[in-house]
Design an enzyme around this catalytic site. Structure first.
Site, mmCIF file in Angstrom:
data_model
loop_
_atom_site.group_PDB
_atom_site.id
_atom_site.type_symbol
_atom_site.label_atom_id
_atom_site.label_comp_id
_atom_site.label_asym_id
_atom_site.label_seq_id
_atom_site.Cartn_x
_atom_site.Cartn_y
_atom_site.Cartn_z
ATOM 1 N N HIS A 1 0.816 -1.224 0.000
ATOM 2 C CA HIS A 1 0.000 0.000 0.000
ATOM 3 C C HIS A 1 0.851 1.276 0.000
ATOM 4 O O HIS A 1 0.595 2.185 -0.777
ATOM 5 C CB HIS A 1 -0.950 0.031 1.210
ATOM 6 C CG HIS A 1 -1.923 -1.098 1.241
ATOM 7 N ND1 HIS A 1 -1.660 -2.277 1.914
ATOM 8 C CD2 HIS A 1 -3.145 -1.236 0.672
ATOM 9 C CE1 HIS A 1 -2.687 -3.093 1.766
ATOM 10 N NE2 HIS A 1 -3.603 -2.506 1.014
ATOM 11 N N GLU B 1 2.306 -1.212 7.709
ATOM 12 C CA GLU B 1 3.429 -1.341 6.767
ATOM 13 C C GLU B 1 4.632 -0.503 7.213
ATOM 14 O O GLU B 1 5.781 -0.911 7.002
ATOM 15 C CB GLU B 1 2.960 -0.978 5.356
ATOM 16 C CG GLU B 1 1.924 -1.985 4.852
ATOM 17 C CD GLU B 1 1.506 -1.812 3.407
ATOM 18 O OE1 GLU B 1 0.767 -2.685 2.905
ATOM 19 O OE2 GLU B 1 1.900 -0.812 2.761
ATOM 20 N N ARG C 1 -22.272 17.637 13.003
ATOM 21 C CA ARG C 1 -22.411 18.778 12.079
ATOM 22 C C ARG C 1 -23.716 18.609 11.318
ATOM 23 O O ARG C 1 -23.999 17.527 10.796
ATOM 24 C CB ARG C 1 -21.257 18.764 11.071
ATOM 25 C CG ARG C 1 -19.993 19.412 11.549
ATOM 26 C CD ARG C 1 -19.065 19.657 10.355
ATOM 27 N NE ARG C 1 -17.995 20.555 10.710
ATOM 28 C CZ ARG C 1 -16.853 20.160 11.237
ATOM 29 N NH1 ARG C 1 -16.630 18.874 11.461
ATOM 30 N NH2 ARG C 1 -15.921 21.050 11.524
ATOM 31 N N ARG D 1 -15.911 25.552 16.726
ATOM 32 C CA ARG D 1 -17.293 25.108 16.603
ATOM 33 C C ARG D 1 -18.232 25.801 17.590
ATOM 34 O O ARG D 1 -19.447 25.733 17.405
ATOM 35 C CB ARG D 1 -17.352 23.581 16.792
ATOM 36 C CG ARG D 1 -16.453 22.775 15.844
ATOM 37 C CD ARG D 1 -17.110 22.455 14.522
ATOM 38 N NE ARG D 1 -18.441 21.962 14.592
ATOM 39 C CZ ARG D 1 -18.804 20.692 14.828
ATOM 40 N NH1 ARG D 1 -17.876 19.774 14.994
ATOM 41 N NH2 ARG D 1 -20.073 20.327 14.854
HETATM 42 N N1 URA Z 1 -10.922 17.889 10.818
HETATM 43 C C1 URA Z 1 -11.981 17.342 11.440
HETATM 44 O O1 URA Z 1 -12.115 16.126 11.501
HETATM 45 N N2 URA Z 1 -12.896 18.169 12.009
HETATM 46 C C2 URA Z 1 -12.798 19.509 11.944
HETATM 47 O O2 URA Z 1 -13.671 20.215 12.449
HETATM 48 C C3 URA Z 1 -11.685 20.074 11.275
HETATM 49 C C4 URA Z 1 -10.746 19.226 10.730
#
Ligand code: URA
Length: 268
Positions: free
Chosen positions: A19, A92, A180, A235
């Site tokens: 891979h 690997e 989200r 967030r």
């Molecule tokens: N990567 C993620 O998984 N979440 C985020 O909010 C930003 C980058």
């Protein structure tokens, strides 16, 4: 030290792994691997360590570059996104002799006290992934290597980098698993509704998608792993990804990594 309870398999030196597409000969004795997700970031980060880095090639999501820091070979190899490709890469990489893994990635912060442009040094990860369960049962911890993490923290503090230290939640999905709603359907199944607030109350700093797989598997292997993430989303304020601090954060992260290697604090 590699877990002595398992029979560690080493690949013949000239065997290109299926891979990752590189061999032990290619990495010239490197023990340390820097692990971004995005293949384009491998040469970008390698150049921050060594402007004369060598490209070793690309196969699937794995793009490999060999840099030198203080004469020491350092492999920079992308792993793609999420647990499965991280796990395949780790298998690997261990077979060709790597035993110190530093993930360098991006993340979304869920605490008001963490800002875009900050760097998160993960002490442990909540195992919201599936891949790590193929290696160890759910009660097994996804914990960062203590010595490697402390060595990186010491460099970060000496460089006065904006580092926050704590627990990360590591999800198999970017949208529902990180609660989200700005996805194609906007649907988040009940299991994940309210989960961001719950993790915040449990003092989790951030969400990303690879650390729990990395830390669990590395502990099983008896290798060392750590995770540094650049915050690109806050967030508590917005779902927008903001990459305006990205280059600056990556420079700071690679300065931390470089200093730790140069000062010989990543043990043999
Ligand atoms: N990567 C993620 O998984 N979440 C985020 O909010 C930003 C980058």
């Amino acid at each position: 030290m590699v877990n002595t309870n398992i029979q560690a398999k080493r690949a013949p030196a000239d065997q290109k792994m299926y891979h990752i597409g590189i061999s032990a000969d290619d990495i010239q004795g490197a023990r340390i691997a820097i692990l971004p997700g995005d293949p384009k970031r491998a040469p970008y980060l390698a150049a921050m360590l060594d402007e004369n880095f060598i490209s070793l090639g690309s196969n699937r999501e794995y793009t490999s570059c060999l840099a030198r820091v203080a004469g020491q070979p350092i492999l920079v190899i992308s792993t793609g996104m999420g647990g499965p490709s991280m796990a395949i890469g780790l298998e690997e990489l261990a077979m060709i002799g790597l035993d110190k893994f530093i993930r360098v990635g991006t993340t979304g912060a869920i605490q008001e006290s963490v800002n875009i442009g900050d760097i998160i040094l993960t002490t442990a990860s909540v195992r919201l992934d599936g891949t790590s369960r193929h290696y160890a049962q759910e009660v097994y911890p996804a914990v960062a290597d203590f010595r490697l993490t402390m060595a990186l923290l010491q460099s970060a503090e000496a460089l006065q980098a904006p580092v926050q230290v704590g627990i990360t939640a590591s999800s198999d999905s970017f949208w529902p698993g990180q609660e989200r709603y700005d996805s194609f359907t906007g649907f988040v199944r009940r299991k994940f509704q309210g989960s961001m607030d719950m993790w915040r109350k449990l003092n989790v700093l951030n969400f990303e998608m690879e650390s729990s797989t990395l830390l669990t598997i590395s502990s099983v292997f008896g290798t060392q792993a750590a995770c540094l993430s650049a915050v690109i989303a806050k967030r508590t304020q917005s779902e927008q990804v903001d990459k305006s601090h990205y280059d600056d954060s990556m420079c700071k992260i690679m300065a931390i990594v470089r200093k730790t290697i140069e000062e010989g604090r990543i043990g043999g």
